[in-house]
Write an enzyme that holds these catalytic residues in place. Structure first.
Site, PDB file in Angstrom:
ATOM      1  N   ILE A  38      47.215  38.995  39.106  1.00 51.08           N
ATOM      2  CA  ILE A  38      48.355  38.426  38.388  1.00 51.08           C
ATOM      3  C   ILE A  38      49.578  38.349  39.311  1.00 51.08           C
ATOM      4  O   ILE A  38      50.320  37.359  39.323  1.00 51.08           O
ATOM      5  CB  ILE A  38      48.694  39.259  37.140  1.00 51.08           C
ATOM      6  N   GLU A  71      49.052  35.478  41.713  1.00 50.88           N
ATOM      7  CA  GLU A  71      49.237  34.190  41.037  1.00 50.88           C
ATOM      8  C   GLU A  71      50.709  33.887  40.803  1.00 50.88           C
ATOM      9  O   GLU A  71      51.195  32.784  41.106  1.00 50.88           O
ATOM     10  CB  GLU A  71      48.469  34.186  39.719  1.00 50.88           C
ATOM     11  N   ARG A 113      51.133  47.660  47.472  1.00 50.31           N
ATOM     12  CA  ARG A 113      51.084  49.089  47.778  1.00 50.31           C
ATOM     13  C   ARG A 113      50.074  49.402  48.879  1.00 50.31           C
ATOM     14  O   ARG A 113      50.187  50.416  49.556  1.00 50.31           O
ATOM     15  CB  ARG A 113      50.739  49.873  46.516  1.00 50.31           C
ATOM     16  N   ARG A 135      42.675  44.406  46.888  1.00 52.81           N
ATOM     17  CA  ARG A 135      41.996  45.272  47.852  1.00 52.81           C
ATOM     18  C   ARG A 135      40.747  45.964  47.314  1.00 52.81           C
ATOM     19  O   ARG A 135      40.118  46.729  48.050  1.00 52.81           O
ATOM     20  CB  ARG A 135      42.972  46.319  48.393  1.00 52.81           C
ATOM     21  N   ASP A 193      39.539  42.493  25.770  1.00 52.31           N
ATOM     22  CA  ASP A 193      40.085  43.191  26.926  1.00 52.31           C
ATOM     23  C   ASP A 193      40.081  44.708  26.797  1.00 52.31           C
ATOM     24  O   ASP A 193      40.086  45.416  27.819  1.00 52.31           O
ATOM     25  CB  ASP A 193      41.524  42.734  27.177  1.00 52.31           C
ATOM     26  N   GLU A 205      38.403  41.596  31.585  1.00 52.59           N
ATOM     27  CA  GLU A 205      39.628  41.331  30.832  1.00 52.59           C
ATOM     28  C   GLU A 205      40.024  39.875  31.022  1.00 52.59           C
ATOM     29  O   GLU A 205      41.040  39.548  31.654  1.00 52.59           O
ATOM     30  CB  GLU A 205      40.726  42.290  31.290  1.00 52.59           C
ATOM     31  N   THR A 261      40.080  35.862  29.058  1.00 54.10           N
ATOM     32  CA  THR A 261      40.017  35.125  27.795  1.00 54.10           C
ATOM     33  C   THR A 261      38.670  34.429  27.576  1.00 54.10           C
ATOM     34  O   THR A 261      38.092  34.547  26.490  1.00 54.10           O
ATOM     35  CB  THR A 261      41.164  34.103  27.721  1.00 54.10           C
ATOM     36  N   VAL A 288      38.250  33.078  38.551  1.00 59.59           N
ATOM     37  CA  VAL A 288      39.168  32.349  39.425  1.00 59.59           C
ATOM     38  C   VAL A 288      40.466  33.130  39.549  1.00 59.59           C
ATOM     39  O   VAL A 288      40.969  33.676  38.562  1.00 59.59           O
ATOM     40  CB  VAL A 288      39.466  30.940  38.867  1.00 59.59           C
ATOM     41  N   HIS A 292      29.144  13.725  50.712  1.00 56.12           N
ATOM     42  CA  HIS A 292      29.958  13.618  51.920  1.00 56.12           C
ATOM     43  C   HIS A 292      31.076  12.590  51.739  1.00 56.12           C
ATOM     44  O   HIS A 292      30.843  11.539  51.135  1.00 56.12           O
ATOM     45  CB  HIS A 292      29.067  13.211  53.099  1.00 56.12           C
TER      46      HIS A 292
END
Length: 342
Positions: free
Chosen positions: A3, A6, A23, A29, A133, A140, A142, A173, A273
């Site tokens: 989040i 994004e 952090r 990570r 969620d 989590e 939709t 995504v 292609h």
């Protein structure tokens, strides 16, 4: 988390001077959720195109200055980040399940407060089901909640007692800039599940044709592709894309991964292609496409295994043998007739 990535990308793309403070060494990570190769390339894209990335920085205080801006003091550091008009905290979520009566109903929660459910969304209380969620499924998202609800409705009211959502190979995504599309295991996840010796990967980074006329190579948005497969048959268990339209590409390829396709299936498919999507089935053209796992011999396509193909192959060999025999007989006849005429 994603989040934060994004939102920072959206604000930066709109022209706001944006800093993404992490952090750890990188954003995203968790190597079991986000493939390390993709994250590494995402960091490169952020450095080239924004937003500004500040790593290994944990905020300890937010101080409002006389001029109205906000300064961020960092834990275990004398450094201060100054000049912000707004600070958005995107550091994760926690389920708010403590005060809605679940304890009184005897519904089991895990140590983080998620409602514990089985594969059919059933809690430990027979009359109570839960989805979404705040459950222990680990997703989590939709679309996952919607799909789960649909299948739960089919099971309860549609006469389909077997209906449930499979939580394997759910495509996801991250709408970063550029976006990330992924399905299945990361490389680290696949090694943990199947053993490192059974896991192999294909990966490449390249610029798409959409940036071909950009004179500055550093400003060309790159696409990174990574295919993760297991076993001698090279069954595909993970696909990760970073680049323009990754979100659009991953939906179709997720079907292939869910169907258990192998690298051989991908190699047997004709590419479109010139697109970046065709690189997913070829990974650099002649270096790998159409070759076996050792990249030394031509790979037998799946359609050559069908009985019809085998019959056609046998018939073709028979035709060649008959033609060869006929040609030899013709040559021998001409040779003999020529010899006797003399």
């Amino acid at each position: 988390g994603y989040i934060a990535v994004e939102m920072a990308g959206i604000l930066s793309a709109l022209g706001t001077d944006t800093t993404l403070v992490c952090r750890g060494n990188t954003p995203l990570r968790n190597k079991m959720e986000f493939d390390a190769t993709i994250v590494e390339k995402l960091v490169e894209e952020l450095k080239n195109h924004g937003p500004t990335l500040k790593t290994n920085a944990t905020p300890s205080a937010f101080v409002k200055k006389p001029d109205g801006t906000i300064s961020i003091e960092l834990k275990d550091s004398d450094e201060t980040l100054d000049g912000f008009d707004c600070v958005l905290l995107a550091i994760g979520r926690a389920p708010l399940t403590a005060d809605i009566g679940l304890k009184e109903c005897g519904v089991a929660l895990d140590d983080k407060g998620y409602v514990v459910v089985d594969a059919f969304e059933r809690t430990n209380v027979p009359s109570i089901l839960a989805l979404g969620d705040c459950t222990s499924t680990g997703w989590e998202l939709t679309p996952v909640a919607l799909s789960t609800a649909r299948r739960l409705g089919d099971r309860l009211f549609g006469g389909a007692p077997w209906s449930r959502l499979s939580y394997d190979n759910i495509p996801t995504v991250v709408f970063s800039h550029p976006p990330i599309g992924q399905v299945g295991y990361t490389e680290d996840g696949a090694k943990a599940a199947y053993g490192a010796a059974n896991v192999s990967c294909d990966a490449l980074t390249a610029g798409g044709m959409g940036f071909a006329f950009n004179p500055d190579p550093a400003k060309k948005v790159k696409t990174t592709l990574k295919l993760i497969h297991v076993g001698p048959e090279r069954k595909i268990v993970g696909l990760h894309i970073l680049g323009p339209f990754a979100d659009e590409m991953i939906q179709g390829f997720a079907v292939a991964v869910n169907k258990g396709c192998t690298v051989r299936d991908f190699h047997a498919t004709v590419g479109l292609h010139p697109t970046m999507a065709e690189e997913i089935i070829s990974f650099g053209g002649g270096k790998a496409w159409g070759l076996d796992k050792d990249r030394k011999k031509p790979e037998r396509p799946p359609y050559a295994d069908s009985p019809l193909a085998k019959r056609a192959f046998s018939a073709a060999h028979l035709s060649v043998a008959v033609a060869a025999a006929s040609g030899l007989a013709f040559f021998a006849g001409k040779f003999l007739s020529g010899t006797t005429s003399k």
